[in-house]
Design a protein around this motif. Sequence first.
Motif, PDB file in Angstrom:
ATOM      1  N   ASN A 107      10.424  76.710  17.788  1.00 49.55           N
ATOM      2  CA  ASN A 107      11.476  75.850  18.005  1.00 49.55           C
ATOM      3  C   ASN A 107      12.657  76.989  17.156  1.00 49.55           C
ATOM      4  O   ASN A 107      13.220  77.400  17.706  1.00 49.55           O
ATOM      5  CB  ASN A 107      11.766  74.610  17.736  1.00 49.55           C
ATOM      6  CG  ASN A 107      11.983  74.284  16.453  1.00 49.55           C
ATOM      7  OD1 ASN A 107      11.937  75.042  15.295  1.00 49.55           O
ATOM      8  ND2 ASN A 107      12.781  73.059  16.093  1.00 49.55           N
ATOM      9  N   ASP A 108      12.102  78.441  16.878  1.00 48.28           N
ATOM     10  CA  ASP A 108      12.577  79.632  15.876  1.00 48.28           C
ATOM     11  C   ASP A 108      11.905  80.526  17.102  1.00 48.28           C
ATOM     12  O   ASP A 108      10.865  81.044  16.836  1.00 48.28           O
ATOM     13  CB  ASP A 108      12.329  79.420  14.732  1.00 48.28           C
ATOM     14  CG  ASP A 108      12.860  80.746  14.054  1.00 48.28           C
ATOM     15  OD1 ASP A 108      13.290  81.346  14.960  1.00 48.28           O
ATOM     16  OD2 ASP A 108      12.633  80.577  12.354  1.00 48.28           O
TER      17      ASP A 108
ATOM     18  N   ILE B 192      -6.634  79.543  18.963  1.00 49.25           N
ATOM     19  CA  ILE B 192      -6.912  78.573  19.595  1.00 49.25           C
ATOM     20  C   ILE B 192      -7.804  78.060  20.241  1.00 49.25           C
ATOM     21  O   ILE B 192      -9.240  77.862  20.272  1.00 49.25           O
ATOM     22  CB  ILE B 192      -5.956  77.282  18.871  1.00 49.25           C
ATOM     23  CG1 ILE B 192      -5.214  77.406  17.917  1.00 49.25           C
ATOM     24  CG2 ILE B 192      -6.638  75.922  18.996  1.00 49.25           C
ATOM     25  CD1 ILE B 192      -3.967  76.313  18.014  1.00 49.25           C
TER      26      ILE B 192
ATOM     27  N   GLN C  45      -4.120  72.110  19.209  1.00 56.60           N
ATOM     28  CA  GLN C  45      -2.589  72.536  18.850  1.00 56.60           C
ATOM     29  C   GLN C  45      -1.872  73.215  17.534  1.00 56.60           C
ATOM     30  O   GLN C  45      -2.953  72.565  16.643  1.00 56.60           O
ATOM     31  CB  GLN C  45      -0.884  71.514  20.190  1.00 56.60           C
ATOM     32  CG  GLN C  45      -0.968  70.400  19.269  1.00 56.60           C
ATOM     33  CD  GLN C  45      -0.143  69.319  20.040  1.00 56.60           C
ATOM     34  OE1 GLN C  45      -0.287  70.442  21.307  1.00 56.60           O
ATOM     35  NE2 GLN C  45       0.266  68.584  19.414  1.00 56.60           N
ATOM     36  N   ARG C  46      -1.744  74.070  17.482  1.00 57.29           N
ATOM     37  CA  ARG C  46      -0.990  74.154  15.945  1.00 57.29           C
ATOM     38  C   ARG C  46       0.892  74.068  15.980  1.00 57.29           C
ATOM     39  O   ARG C  46       1.210  75.303  17.229  1.00 57.29           O
ATOM     40  CB  ARG C  46      -1.052  74.652  15.903  1.00 57.29           C
ATOM     41  CG  ARG C  46      -0.629  75.830  13.772  1.00 57.29           C
ATOM     42  CD  ARG C  46      -1.863  76.928  13.665  1.00 57.29           C
ATOM     43  NE  ARG C  46      -1.461  77.460  12.164  1.00 57.29           N
ATOM     44  CZ  ARG C  46      -1.593  77.060  11.170  1.00 57.29           C
ATOM     45  NH1 ARG C  46      -2.338  75.022  10.633  1.00 57.29           N
ATOM     46  NH2 ARG C  46      -1.071  76.832   9.496  1.00 57.29           N
ATOM     47  N   LYS C  47       1.987  73.666  15.513  1.00 62.01           N
ATOM     48  CA  LYS C  47       3.185  73.159  16.224  1.00 62.01           C
ATOM     49  C   LYS C  47       4.103  73.702  14.956  1.00 62.01           C
ATOM     50  O   LYS C  47       3.401  73.277  13.758  1.00 62.01           O
ATOM     51  CB  LYS C  47       3.237  72.578  16.918  1.00 62.01           C
ATOM     52  CG  LYS C  47       2.920  71.446  17.732  1.00 62.01           C
ATOM     53  CD  LYS C  47       4.200  70.776  18.666  1.00 62.01           C
ATOM     54  CE  LYS C  47       3.547  69.641  18.619  1.00 62.01           C
ATOM     55  NZ  LYS C  47       3.736  68.256  19.554  1.00 62.01           N
ATOM     56  N   PHE C  48       4.919  74.120  15.181  1.00 61.70           N
ATOM     57  CA  PHE C  48       5.861  74.999  14.010  1.00 61.70           C
ATOM     58  C   PHE C  48       7.651  74.165  14.586  1.00 61.70           C
ATOM     59  O   PHE C  48       8.082  74.292  15.515  1.00 61.70           O
ATOM     60  CB  PHE C  48       6.212  76.343  13.899  1.00 61.70           C
ATOM     61  CG  PHE C  48       4.518  77.258  13.439  1.00 61.70           C
ATOM     62  CD1 PHE C  48       4.331  77.353  12.469  1.00 61.70           C
ATOM     63  CD2 PHE C  48       4.309  77.595  15.218  1.00 61.70           C
ATOM     64  CE1 PHE C  48       3.396  77.636  12.063  1.00 61.70           C
ATOM     65  CE2 PHE C  48       2.493  78.154  14.823  1.00 61.70           C
ATOM     66  CZ  PHE C  48       1.978  77.917  13.452  1.00 61.70           C
ATOM     67  N   HIS C  49       7.793  74.221  12.782  1.00 66.78           N
ATOM     68  CA  HIS C  49       9.490  73.442  13.405  1.00 66.78           C
ATOM     69  C   HIS C  49      10.244  74.062  12.151  1.00 66.78           C
ATOM     70  O   HIS C  49       9.646  73.706  11.428  1.00 66.78           O
ATOM     71  CB  HIS C  49       9.318  71.728  14.022  1.00 66.78           C
ATOM     72  CG  HIS C  49       9.184  70.822  12.681  1.00 66.78           C
ATOM     73  ND1 HIS C  49       7.626  70.699  12.647  1.00 66.78           N
ATOM     74  CD2 HIS C  49       9.921  70.209  11.445  1.00 66.78           C
ATOM     75  CE1 HIS C  49       8.125  69.704  11.267  1.00 66.78           C
ATOM     76  NE2 HIS C  49       8.729  69.463  10.841  1.00 66.78           N
ATOM     77  N   SER C  50      10.821  74.002  12.548  1.00 64.04           N
ATOM     78  CA  SER C  50      12.533  73.870  11.891  1.00 64.04           C
ATOM     79  C   SER C  50      13.532  73.677  11.789  1.00 64.04           C
ATOM     80  O   SER C  50      13.996  74.058  12.927  1.00 64.04           O
ATOM     81  CB  SER C  50      12.308  75.197  10.997  1.00 64.04           C
ATOM     82  OG  SER C  50      12.007  76.269  11.413  1.00 64.04           O
TER      83      SER C  50
ATOM     84  N   PHE D 217      -2.792  75.877  22.204  1.00 63.54           N
ATOM     85  CA  PHE D 217      -1.528  75.706  22.474  1.00 63.54           C
ATOM     86  C   PHE D 217      -0.473  75.727  21.011  1.00 63.54           C
ATOM     87  O   PHE D 217      -1.591  75.325  19.746  1.00 63.54           O
ATOM     88  CB  PHE D 217      -1.596  73.767  23.115  1.00 63.54           C
ATOM     89  CG  PHE D 217       0.499  73.585  23.258  1.00 63.54           C
ATOM     90  CD1 PHE D 217       1.184  73.919  24.441  1.00 63.54           C
ATOM     91  CD2 PHE D 217       1.477  72.747  21.909  1.00 63.54           C
ATOM     92  CE1 PHE D 217       2.517  73.924  24.235  1.00 63.54           C
ATOM     93  CE2 PHE D 217       2.560  72.767  22.423  1.00 63.54           C
ATOM     94  CZ  PHE D 217       3.179  73.094  23.041  1.00 63.54           C
ATOM     95  N   SER D 218       0.437  76.396  21.291  1.00 66.80           N
ATOM     96  CA  SER D 218       1.212  76.197  20.470  1.00 66.80           C
ATOM     97  C   SER D 218       2.614  76.039  20.277  1.00 66.80           C
ATOM     98  O   SER D 218       2.918  76.647  21.796  1.00 66.80           O
ATOM     99  CB  SER D 218       1.140  77.867  19.245  1.00 66.80           C
ATOM    100  OG  SER D 218       2.009  77.858  17.655  1.00 66.80           O
ATOM    101  N   SER D 219       3.801  76.024  19.503  1.00 68.17           N
ATOM    102  CA  SER D 219       5.175  75.762  20.480  1.00 68.17           C
ATOM    103  C   SER D 219       5.891  76.542  18.716  1.00 68.17           C
ATOM    104  O   SER D 219       5.059  76.001  17.434  1.00 68.17           O
ATOM    105  CB  SER D 219       5.205  74.548  20.566  1.00 68.17           C
ATOM    106  OG  SER D 219       5.273  73.737  19.696  1.00 68.17           O
TER     107      SER D 219
ATOM    108  N   GLY E  74      15.742  76.447  13.520  1.00 65.07           N
ATOM    109  CA  GLY E  74      15.490  77.595  12.830  1.00 65.07           C
ATOM    110  C   GLY E  74      16.068  77.396  11.730  1.00 65.07           C
ATOM    111  O   GLY E  74      17.742  76.668  11.238  1.00 65.07           O
TER     112      GLY E  74
END
Lengths: 453, 431
Positions: free
Chosen positions: A65-66, A80, B39-44, A61-63, B63
């Motif tokens: 918000n940009d 993954i 899982q690998r999550k990105f936030h900004s 899983f990946s997410s 972002g």
Amino acid sequence: MERLMRKAEELARRYGISYYEIRITKVTASHLTMQNSQLEELALNTEIGIGVRAFNGAWGFSSANDMSRAERAIETAMKIAKLSKGDSRIYLGDPVKDRAEIKVKQSFLDVDIEDKLSLVKEVDSLLKGDSISNRSVSYGDGLKEQLYFNSLGSEIETVVPRIRLSFSVTAKGNGEMQQYWRSFGGAAGWELVEGVDLTHWTAFVRRKAISLLSAKSPPSGEFDVIMDPELTGVFIHEALGHAAEADAIKTGESILTGRLGERIAVEELTVVDDPTLPGKFGSYIYDDEGIRAKRVEIIKNGVLLNYLNDRETAAVLGLEPNGHGRAQGYSYQPLVRMSNTYVEPRDWSFEEMLSEVKRGLYMIGDKGGEVDTANGTFTFGAKEGYIIENGEIKEQVRDVALSGKILDVLKNIRAIGSDLVVEFPGYCGKGQWVPVDDGGPHVLTRAVVGGLR
Amino acid sequence: MIERLIRILERENVEWEIYWERGRGGSFKIENEKLERSQRKFHSGIGLRVGYKGRLGFSYITGIGHDIETLENFVKRTIKLARVSEVPFRGFPSEKKPAKIRGLYDKRIDEIPFEDAHAMAQNFAERMIELKAGRGEYTLSGSLAFGVNFYGIANSNGIFLEDKSTGMSVSTYAVKKGTRTGSGSYYQSYRSLQPFEELERAIKLAIEEADMSWDAERFRPYEGELLLEPPAFRAIVGIFLENLFGDNVHYGRSRFVDLGKRVASEKLTITDDATIDNGIGSYPFDGEGNPGRKTVLVEEGFLRGFLLDETYGWLLGMESTGNAVRDFRTVPHIGTSNVVVEPGKESLEDFEGIVIKKVFGEHTANPISGDFSLTVELGYVVRDGKVEPFKDNMLVGNVFELLDSIRAVGKELIRRGSFYSPRVLAIGKII
């Protein structure tokens, strides 16, 4: 969008991924809070994000918000999954192409922020009164527009509105302080809050908080307990619902593992989880795995009939998928969750039920609960209670919590009322928060009451 | 881009504060000793607060790589909100020196290749199979997570602070089955990369607890001396702390109005300390730019401090204690950093009597009246060195009475996440 779909197909081929799904979500929300006539928060925000799952016997899983990182999120999830190589299975049903919307009479997006502020101020003003030291009002709405697509060819657009108004008071006196509160909410529009009799309910919470100042702590020990519809809701959510979530069944962490078809409760008990109930806070049309939401009879006439499941638990346990894979938002993976959970009504009147109790408690309102699904123990709180003696309601009691063993309490049910109510909106936590509703009629059972007397 | 946003804000006749974040996290979920979800999550994102003519506006954008037009619109939107909002603006903090804290960032976590973290999770799952072998029927699950966060705050009073932090957490849940069921769990979080032995420890402790829980039965009702282990005492302290949040004090939702009152046994001292090196709840500056610091909340039984941010500090005529917690999506609100129950002088390690290890259901308690009824997830009786576990009773009582009844506080401090406490001996009741 077309570009992202093509990119996903190409990447799936490159990484050898058999199944993937992508959610792109836009939430437009407003939130206002006020305490003692002081506005504390007024927020209007829109957020867009992407969540991608890829399956290769285990999930990647990946997410992000940009949205400029959207393609990277797709590739990351697939990388993954390729790395994971598990041996689990998932349900791969017919692809669905649909656009589904929970329609409202009046969209809250069309209501000026000034009108929302006026509502909050009106509630605050109505909550004022002698002995009330604190008034708190919270209003929130959010429109969730989601585009879901997967490698099976599903393309589903959903639009789900949610609105919630809640208020509480703290009363002070007799050297004591007590709180009481009420929430209203649903998958509905502005008409929901307009339909609330604010004068009645604000007076109601004030009266209750003040009366609790002179209430005593309940006795402790095992008692006959009549639960009101709100408490029945939290009881069935905690005592049964969580244990019937099939992810806990799959891992063997639920007391209900391997018991399908078994009589686990009294014959009169039927428990339903129904995301299709119109306008309720836990309602939706498709879950976050693109599966159509279905009404599920968890217990039918005392027999454990169904678990709540997602794509994976349905395949692993060989069950019909029933659309209970829900995620808090785009940055969360779906988990098996409840929606609107309730006890079906039977034919007891409240008076008949009351006359059955020699010494016990009438317990009212939901103060939240918690369950240990493996051991089958749960606890939940009531907002208030009354002592019952020889079929008569006597003195009021406060700060009441109950505890019990799931399988004992379900078999100890002695009467189920005819007065069904499902309108107790809240949020259920399981590492993620999702909106739920619950309820039922009045129910008479036996539980351990934790009081100070 | 932050500089560009600041330039736009400086053109406007407003006071402003921006809070920005950029980070990523990797986490792994093990079910039935198999790695099932990775899982690998990105936030900004950026949160902007604007003070305009005594009113406060807030909004955020996700972002941090936006063009000038988006930033201009973001500023306009937030100023417009400040105009219509009736949220009073009470000023932003002025520049202060952040606290110096060591060990909040570990380059090894920031730079760990995802494949290596994944391999560690895989080994964690395999070790579960090895450790349960030959001991009976167990189901083990767990999780492993890594995260890095870069964050900063700037305001029109001259604050410009940036920092970075890392975190790692591990949890294990064990269910022992057979003719009956027992369950055990373990959770811990860290700022730095941990050796594999910590993961093994998590598995062993969860299994040990599941064994104990498997043997446990309901105990008879009892009233008297109880030894509370840190996880159980955390529940009690949590109910009490609700009364010390500045907003609850200001709005009359706390039992307390003033400091100085005796609220617990003289044996009890509780602090909130954002300055502990390597602390999972530590920070050099809070969500408004005030320095993290150590605040004595209860000193030898006397109430000495509330938990405050800039707003409620101002409203209560006090100074912020640097307890504003936030992310870019939220306005600052009051929260704890590291909560420390100061160790005492007693050795409670060889205690004989009734011990409560874990409870649940604390959110059903009434923090103001202090009355609680909690389910005992696990407890045990020690007699002549022999341990007899019990569970499913309820621990009932009143928080204020229980804290007042504390007879002894142990010497050995144990940490679970951001809560530090020794064992505590008090008077209580189980039913």
